[in-house]
Design an enzyme around this catalytic site. Structure first.
Site, mmCIF file in Angstrom:
data_model
loop_
_atom_site.group_PDB
_atom_site.id
_atom_site.type_symbol
_atom_site.label_atom_id
_atom_site.label_comp_id
_atom_site.label_asym_id
_atom_site.label_seq_id
_atom_site.Cartn_x
_atom_site.Cartn_y
_atom_site.Cartn_z
ATOM 1 N N GLU A 9 0.801 -1.218 0.000
ATOM 2 C CA GLU A 9 0.000 0.000 0.000
ATOM 3 C C GLU A 9 0.836 1.271 0.000
ATOM 4 O O GLU A 9 0.297 2.370 -0.096
ATOM 5 C CB GLU A 9 -0.972 0.016 1.189
ATOM 6 C CG GLU A 9 -0.333 0.197 2.554
ATOM 7 C CD GLU A 9 0.097 -1.114 3.157
ATOM 8 O OE1 GLU A 9 1.033 -1.723 2.594
ATOM 9 O OE2 GLU A 9 -0.473 -1.526 4.177
ATOM 10 N N ASP A 114 -0.295 -4.161 5.037
ATOM 11 C CA ASP A 114 -0.027 -4.236 6.483
ATOM 12 C C ASP A 114 -0.815 -5.365 7.137
ATOM 13 O O ASP A 114 -1.851 -5.811 6.632
ATOM 14 C CB ASP A 114 -0.371 -2.908 7.157
ATOM 15 C CG ASP A 114 0.657 -1.829 6.853
ATOM 16 O OD1 ASP A 114 1.730 -2.176 6.327
ATOM 17 O OD2 ASP A 114 0.376 -0.653 7.120
ATOM 18 N N ASP A 116 -2.557 -5.435 9.945
ATOM 19 C CA ASP A 116 -3.744 -5.171 10.758
ATOM 20 C C ASP A 116 -5.011 -5.291 9.902
ATOM 21 O O ASP A 116 -4.948 -5.632 8.723
ATOM 22 C CB ASP A 116 -3.659 -3.789 11.422
ATOM 23 C CG ASP A 116 -3.547 -2.667 10.399
ATOM 24 O OD1 ASP A 116 -3.623 -2.946 9.188
ATOM 25 O OD2 ASP A 116 -3.390 -1.498 10.810
ATOM 26 N N GLU A 118 -7.015 -3.041 8.729
ATOM 27 C CA GLU A 118 -7.059 -2.095 7.617
ATOM 28 C C GLU A 118 -6.249 -2.625 6.438
ATOM 29 O O GLU A 118 -6.668 -2.531 5.284
ATOM 30 C CB GLU A 118 -6.526 -0.733 8.075
ATOM 31 C CG GLU A 118 -7.077 0.451 7.313
ATOM 32 C CD GLU A 118 -8.559 0.692 7.577
ATOM 33 O OE1 GLU A 118 -9.237 1.180 6.661
ATOM 34 O OE2 GLU A 118 -9.035 0.386 8.679
ATOM 35 N N TYR A 322 6.290 -3.410 13.152
ATOM 36 C CA TYR A 322 5.010 -2.780 12.859
ATOM 37 C C TYR A 322 4.540 -1.925 14.030
ATOM 38 O O TYR A 322 4.606 -2.349 15.191
ATOM 39 C CB TYR A 322 3.960 -3.838 12.515
ATOM 40 C CG TYR A 322 2.724 -3.263 11.904
ATOM 41 C CD1 TYR A 322 2.800 -2.520 10.734
ATOM 42 C CD2 TYR A 322 1.474 -3.440 12.484
ATOM 43 C CE1 TYR A 322 1.665 -1.972 10.150
ATOM 44 C CE2 TYR A 322 0.337 -2.908 11.904
ATOM 45 C CZ TYR A 322 0.440 -2.175 10.739
ATOM 46 O OH TYR A 322 -0.685 -1.629 10.171
ATOM 47 N N ARG A 324 1.488 -0.463 14.716
ATOM 48 C CA ARG A 324 0.117 -0.479 15.242
ATOM 49 C C ARG A 324 -0.112 -1.805 15.947
ATOM 50 O O ARG A 324 -0.437 -2.809 15.318
ATOM 51 C CB ARG A 324 -0.897 -0.279 14.098
ATOM 52 C CG ARG A 324 -0.819 1.097 13.464
ATOM 53 C CD ARG A 324 -1.938 1.338 12.481
ATOM 54 N NE ARG A 324 -1.781 2.634 11.821
ATOM 55 C CZ ARG A 324 -1.187 2.817 10.650
ATOM 56 N NH1 ARG A 324 -0.704 1.766 9.993
ATOM 57 N NH2 ARG A 324 -1.075 4.019 10.128
ATOM 58 N N HIS A 367 0.589 -9.701 17.528
ATOM 59 C CA HIS A 367 1.673 -8.876 17.020
ATOM 60 C C HIS A 367 2.805 -8.842 18.033
ATOM 61 O O HIS A 367 2.674 -9.293 19.163
ATOM 62 C CB HIS A 367 1.197 -7.441 16.779
ATOM 63 C CG HIS A 367 0.127 -7.327 15.741
ATOM 64 N ND1 HIS A 367 -0.552 -6.157 15.502
ATOM 65 C CD2 HIS A 367 -0.384 -8.232 14.872
ATOM 66 C CE1 HIS A 367 -1.437 -6.342 14.539
ATOM 67 N NE2 HIS A 367 -1.350 -7.599 14.156
#
Length: 868
Positions: A9, A114, A116, A118, A322, A324, A367
């Site tokens: 992305e 990513d 997550d 999203e 990462y 988040r 995570h």
């Protein structure tokens, strides 16, 4: 063998990943989301009855045309099994077309967005846009962009997790429902231009309720008494008087202080006890999203948004894992690496026998914590690679991660006790005896003062009173939220998730419901009114527990424990009932309207009473004769501005407490009154902090502009006429009496540079849109922006070679910039920057999109290279 397509992305992420894959892979970026629900202005609701889906078969009942229009604009249909109208995001058509072409040529497609929800949703949308057999697609996830992790992820691809996609869709749909159905109601009942959000409105409520507690808080006076002594060895010590008659020593006023001082002066004092004990403080856990945001705000002064933007760049460049995450988990490999690093750099005494495992019970995702990808890469080694702010954040993460596996810090706590008659006095001191994890973290966090040396004091020693030090205090209201403390509160209450904290805080600022002054959140009056309206008619929607409950439901959807459309149906059913009730008239239980509160001031045009009105643009006085249906309608308004915005006298918490003591209180409800000054400076208006629920107000006539005399002789830079000092909604400014030219007065009292007409450069096209650049000059220097700025917010620094090319187009005061070197000695291109300290333009060179250490300043009429 054909090519393999990899889609991420972010262009920066694509560039980093491309380094680790061979020539058989083509790595492309979607530049964020490529498909979304349609963008549209909120539709203003007319009076109609909404219905809910049939619980048995989820079929719609008859829906009127107004509701059909809303559903069309939302892009989701709750009456038709939550059918969604996803569309290519405007401006992304070219990217979508290119990805489709590349996908046709590829043997296989890897979705490497990513990890997550999203990121999972972006991957799903990409798969839907490209189309074809699902077997052509594989999902690869990694929590750090390093060669080892990338290659490992591609060796072990997985399938798209549709449950996580559905969790993201459920969140998006609920937010869409609230925004598109509640916002128009606020337009109708409160004021135009307002909006509501499912989670953002809860965050505003937190700030609004804290504001209410502060305004209704009545500070109470109290005193503390300290005593200075000299020991028999002529050493000074300071002690607090803690008890009287075996009860906690409490002084309410100066009479109490005087009474006890007279008694204390007559007494003799002796050391009765010395207690020494060891204290161990465990190392802090590695950062998760919320704690990183808090630390960066406290120690670096970064906003939550800035922290996440920088962390995103660090992650995409491969420097950190990462960013988040709500997990403090650390991989075995990372634990081994950091423990070896500590052993090598600091020795055995700084390493525990076993690795420290941090458990996070609230973690919903598997995570890792935020940590450096390479423990041997310290911030100093990145000086030529990343900018200063990024290095600061990286160092914060790097230090925290190393500290989390170091030994405990050891302190020695000494408590010195003295008695005299009915009084007990104490002094405490904490001394660091072994630094442990303090060795790596900034020392400013652990500073302490030394009040005495225990070696010079023994039990039974007489001490001589030298001075008594009384200090006056007032009880404090609850502290205002900072960005750090708001994130902490949201996390504590289970509101939002790591990926949403930054968005929540940015959104409530952009909507104008809150403002930030001196790093603290203040609620705007319209934000307070909207909160009260939502609490009355949507109590469940903005209930803290309900919001946390919905977050848990989203987690359950992601883990395939509940069906996502059933969660949406339950939410929508309750929501519509509340919305239908809110639509009613106030006297029937509907949402209250934003009525004006009359004041004693007469309208200067028609002599009718003026009233306090609250709008999305702020608080103002409006004539009570305003009625568009009446022939005698009077539209007279008088703008108001908060006194604090003018004189900026609440710089810290102490100032605010002093203000609560001295400010006027409403005679009707005893709440602190907000003080406004009319923009003509003729009136000071005191408005109850509970307005409009309380109609208390006072008006004082006079001359309240204390700064006007500082700007008497300022001439207009365009027509040389006189400029008058004025105060508007956005602060202080000067306005020309002839051509209406205006110049802003900055916070430091200086006048902002004259505004210049943007210079068009139609030859220089924007990268993210079909617009072109114009050259603008601001108080922070020149820059290129889209011609339709701020509608399109694409900006960049000008290249010197571009200014040289169009030198004849530049105003005379900027032509010196075109005379600057267009390259540095190594041939790298130069760009224009602005130095805030020196308040001047300068140039720096760029290499592969990043600044180098070379720079030059315009000094004594020529460009000179800066010496680093």
């Amino acid at each position: 063998m054909g090519k393999t397509l990899v889609i991420v992305e972010s262009p920066a992420k694509a560039k980093t990943i491309n380094q680790y894959l061979n020539n058989n892979y083509v790595v492309k970026s979607s530049i964020g989301h490529i498909r979304d629900l349609p963008k549209s202005n909120h539709y203003i609701l007319k009076k109609h009855k909404m219905m809910i889906p049939n619980e048995k078969n989820n079929q719609t009942k008859k829906i009127d045309k107004q509701l059909s229009s809303i559903i069309k604009r939302m892009g989701i249909d709750p009456y038709n099994n939550w059918e969604a109208n996803y569309q290519i995001i405007p401006g992304k058509e070219k990217i979508a077309k290119e990805l489709k072409v590349l996908a046709k040529q590829a043997d296989h497609i890897y979705l490497a967005t990513d990890l997550d929800r999203e990121g999972e949703a972006i991957a799903w949308h990409l798969q839907k846009i490209i189309g074809g057999n699902d077997d052509r697609f594989s999902r690869v996830i990694f929590n750090e962009i390093t060669e080892n992790k990338i290659l490992k992820a591609f060796k072990n691809p997985i399938k798209l997790n549709i449950n996580r996609v559905n969790a993201q869709q459920a969140r998006r749909f609920m937010d869409r429902i609230v925004g598109y159905m509640v916002s128009p109601l606020l337009w109708k009942k409160v004021a135009r231009g307002l909006s509501a959000g499912r989670v953002q409105s809860v965050a505003v409520r937190l700030i609004a309720e804290r504001e209410q507690k502060i305004k209704t808080f009545i500070p109470k006076e109290y005193w503390k008494l300290q005593a200075n002594f000299k020991t028999s060895r002529n050493k000074e010590i300071k002690m607090d008087i803690t008890h009287f008659n075996k009860e906690i020593f409490h002084l309410e006023n100066q009479n109490d202080v005087s009474y006890h001082i007279e008694l204390l002066k007559k007494l003799s004092y002796k050391i009765t006890n010395i207690e020494i004990k060891k204290i161990s403080i465990k190392p802090p856990a590695p950062y998760i999203t919320s704690t990183l945001q808090q630390a960066a705000n406290i120690y670096l002064g970064f906003s939550v948004k800035k922290t996440m933007l920088i962390a995103q760049r660090l992650y995409e460049a491969g420097y950190i894992t990462y960013m988040r995450t709500d997990s403090t988990n650390i991989s075995e490999e990372a634990l081994e690496n950091v423990r070896n690093y500590i052993l090598e750099k600091f020795g055995n005494k700084y390493i525990n026998k076993c690795a420290i495992i941090y458990n996070n019970k609230n973690s919903q995702e598997a995570h890792e914590a935020i940590r450096p990808s390479n423990i041997n890469l310290c911030a100093e080694k990145l000086i030529k690679t990343i900018e200063l702010d990024a290095r600061k954040l990286y160092e914060l993460i790097w230090c925290q991660f190393i500290a989390c596996q170091m030994t405990e810090a050891q302190y020695e706590l000494t408590i010195l006790t003295s008695t005299a008659d009915k009084y007990k006095l104490q002094s405490k001191e904490r001394i660091l005896i072994f630094d442990g994890w303090n060795r790596i973290l900034p020392k400013k966090r652990h500073e302490h003062s030394k009040f005495f040396d225990v070696k010079d004091i023994k039990v039974g020693d007489n001490i001589c009173l030298k001075k008594l030090l009384p200090n006056q205090y007032f009880t404090k209201p609850i502290s205002r939220f900072t960005e750090a403390s708001l994130v902490k509160e949201l996390e504590k209450m289970g509101i939002g998730r790591p990926s949403t904290y930054s968005t929540i805080i940015s959104t409530i600022q952009d909507r104008g419901y809150i403002r930030i002054e001196n790093h603290r959140f203040y609620i705007e009056k319209i934000g307070e009114i909207v909160t009260n309206c939502l609490k009355k008619n949507f109590s469940e929607l903005i209930d803290y527990n309900f919001t946390a409950y919905m977050e848990n439901n989203l987690d359950k959807i992601a883990n395939n424990k509940v069906e996502w459309k059933q969660v949406l149906n339950n939410f929508f059913e309750n929501f519509i009932k509340q919305l239908n009730e809110a639509e009613k008239k106030p006297q029937e239980g509907g949402m209250p309207v934003n009525n004006m509160v009359l004041v004693s001031l007469d309208c200067p045009l028609c002599s009718r009473k003026m009233g306090i009105r609250n709008a999305s643009t702020g608080v103002f006085l409006g004539c009570s004769g305003y009625d568009l249906k009446s022939k005698n309608c009077c539209k007279k308004t008088i703008n108001l501005i908060l006194e604090n915005k003018i004189i900026n006298n609440l710089k810290n918490e102490f100032d605010e407490i002093s203000s609560l003591v001295t400010r006027k209180r409403c005679q009707k409800c005893n709440t602190v009154m907000d003080i406004y000054i009319t923009t003509d400076s003729k009136y000071k208006v005191y408005i109850c902090g509970n307005n409009p629920r309380c109609d208390g107000s006072e008006i004082e006539k006079g001359r309240f502009n204390l700064e006007e005399n500082n700007y008497i002789n300022i001439k207009c830079d365009k027509c040389y006429s006189k400029m008058n000092f004025k105060i508007g909604r956005f602060g202080k400014y000067l306005s020309c009496i002839n051509c209406k030219n205006a110049r802003k007065i900055l916070k430091d009292g200086n006048i902002a540079p004259p505004t210049e007409v943007p210079v068009p450069f139609p030859e220089l096209l924007c990268e993210k849109s079909n617009d072109y650049f114009v050259l603008r000059n601001s108080s922070t220097g020149i820059f290129f922006s889209a011609s339709t700025f701020p509608k399109l917010r694409e900006t960049r620094a000008p290249l010197v070679e571009e200014l040289k090319r169009f030198i004849n187009r530049l105003p005379n005061n900027l032509k010196y910039l075109a005379a600057a070197p267009s390259t540095d000695p190594e041939g790298n291109k130069t760009i224009i920057r602005y130095n805030r300290d020196k308040k001047q333009q300068y140039i720096v060179s760029i290499k592969k999109g990043k600044k180098t250490n070379w720079s030059a300043f315009y000094t004594k009429g020529k460009w000179q290279e800066a010496k680093n």
